[in-house]
Design a protein around this motif. Structure first.
Motif, PDB file in Angstrom:
ATOM      1  N   THR A  59       0.830  -1.203   0.000  1.00 34.28           N
ATOM      2  CA  THR A  59       0.000   0.000   0.000  1.00 34.28           C
ATOM      3  C   THR A  59       0.869   1.260   0.000  1.00 34.28           C
ATOM      4  O   THR A  59       0.577   2.224  -0.716  1.00 34.28           O
ATOM      5  N   GLN A  60       1.938   1.228   0.774  1.00 33.20           N
ATOM      6  CA  GLN A  60       2.860   2.369   0.811  1.00 33.20           C
ATOM      7  C   GLN A  60       3.466   2.621  -0.568  1.00 33.20           C
ATOM      8  O   GLN A  60       3.529   3.761  -1.030  1.00 33.20           O
ATOM      9  N   ARG A  61       3.904   1.573  -1.217  1.00 33.64           N
ATOM     10  CA  ARG A  61       4.500   1.708  -2.550  1.00 33.64           C
ATOM     11  C   ARG A  61       3.478   2.242  -3.558  1.00 33.64           C
ATOM     12  O   ARG A  61       3.784   3.096  -4.382  1.00 33.64           O
ATOM     13  N   GLU A  62       2.264   1.707  -3.484  1.00 34.30           N
ATOM     14  CA  GLU A  62       1.215   2.182  -4.388  1.00 34.30           C
ATOM     15  C   GLU A  62       0.915   3.654  -4.127  1.00 34.30           C
ATOM     16  O   GLU A  62       0.743   4.438  -5.063  1.00 34.30           O
ATOM     17  N   TRP A  63       0.841   4.045  -2.890  1.00 39.30           N
ATOM     18  CA  TRP A  63       0.561   5.427  -2.534  1.00 39.30           C
ATOM     19  C   TRP A  63       1.679   6.348  -3.019  1.00 39.30           C
ATOM     20  O   TRP A  63       1.423   7.409  -3.584  1.00 39.30           O
ATOM     21  N   GLN A  64       2.920   5.918  -2.819  1.00 36.19           N
ATOM     22  CA  GLN A  64       4.054   6.720  -3.292  1.00 36.19           C
ATOM     23  C   GLN A  64       4.025   6.852  -4.814  1.00 36.19           C
ATOM     24  O   GLN A  64       4.292   7.922  -5.355  1.00 36.19           O
ATOM     25  N   GLY A  65       3.697   5.781  -5.513  1.00 37.69           N
ATOM     26  CA  GLY A  65       3.581   5.829  -6.966  1.00 37.69           C
ATOM     27  C   GLY A  65       2.480   6.780  -7.397  1.00 37.69           C
ATOM     28  O   GLY A  65       2.639   7.555  -8.348  1.00 37.69           O
ATOM     29  N   TYR A  66       1.370   6.740  -6.676  1.00 41.94           N
ATOM     30  CA  TYR A  66       0.265   7.648  -6.983  1.00 41.94           C
ATOM     31  C   TYR A  66       0.697   9.099  -6.770  1.00 41.94           C
ATOM     32  O   TYR A  66       0.417   9.971  -7.603  1.00 41.94           O
ATOM     33  N   LEU A  67       1.364   9.368  -5.651  1.00 43.99           N
ATOM     34  CA  LEU A  67       1.806  10.735  -5.357  1.00 43.99           C
ATOM     35  C   LEU A  67       2.803  11.248  -6.385  1.00 43.99           C
ATOM     36  O   LEU A  67       2.807  12.431  -6.722  1.00 43.99           O
ATOM     37  N   ARG A  68       3.629  10.363  -6.922  1.00 39.11           N
ATOM     38  CA  ARG A  68       4.610  10.785  -7.948  1.00 39.11           C
ATOM     39  C   ARG A  68       3.919  11.165  -9.255  1.00 39.11           C
ATOM     40  O   ARG A  68       4.446  11.946 -10.026  1.00 39.11           O
ATOM     41  N   ARG A  69       2.753  10.611  -9.498  1.00 47.56           N
ATOM     42  CA  ARG A  69       2.033  10.920 -10.742  1.00 47.56           C
ATOM     43  C   ARG A  69       1.224  12.216 -10.663  1.00 47.56           C
ATOM     44  O   ARG A  69       0.819  12.737 -11.679  1.00 47.56           O
ATOM     45  N   ARG A  72       2.943  18.512  -9.827  1.00 44.98           N
ATOM     46  CA  ARG A  72       3.349  19.420  -8.747  1.00 44.98           C
ATOM     47  C   ARG A  72       3.009  20.840  -9.139  1.00 44.98           C
ATOM     48  O   ARG A  72       3.125  21.246 -10.291  1.00 44.98           O
TER      49      ARG A  72
END
Length: 73
Positions: A59-69, A72
């Motif tokens: 879940t953390q990895r998925e969330w980080q991937g989502y935030l990178r997309r 900014r």
């Protein structure tokens, strides 16, 4: 005390000892079963904790991937 009385007394003591040993064997078997159940429960709990940790990491990895997309500003 005659020899026969002494023999009867020793026979009675031996029978009592045997009963005590058999009772201890039953208790030991019951405790062994309880210990095995505890170990089995611990193994299941450990497996559940590992699975939960894996889910958290995923879940953390998925969330980080989502935030990178996210663009900014």
């Amino acid at each position: 005390m005659t020899t026969q009385q002494q023999l009867d007394r020793l026979t009675q003591i031996a029978a009592t000892c045997l009963e005590s040993i058999q009772a201890l064997e039953r208790i030991t078997a019951k405790h062994d079963s309880q210990i095995q159940n505890i170990l089995t429960d611990r193994e299941r709990t450990d497996a559940a904790i590992r699975a939960l940790a894996d889910e958290v990491i995923t879940t953390q990895r998925e969330w980080q991937g989502y935030l990178r997309r996210i663009p900014r500003q």
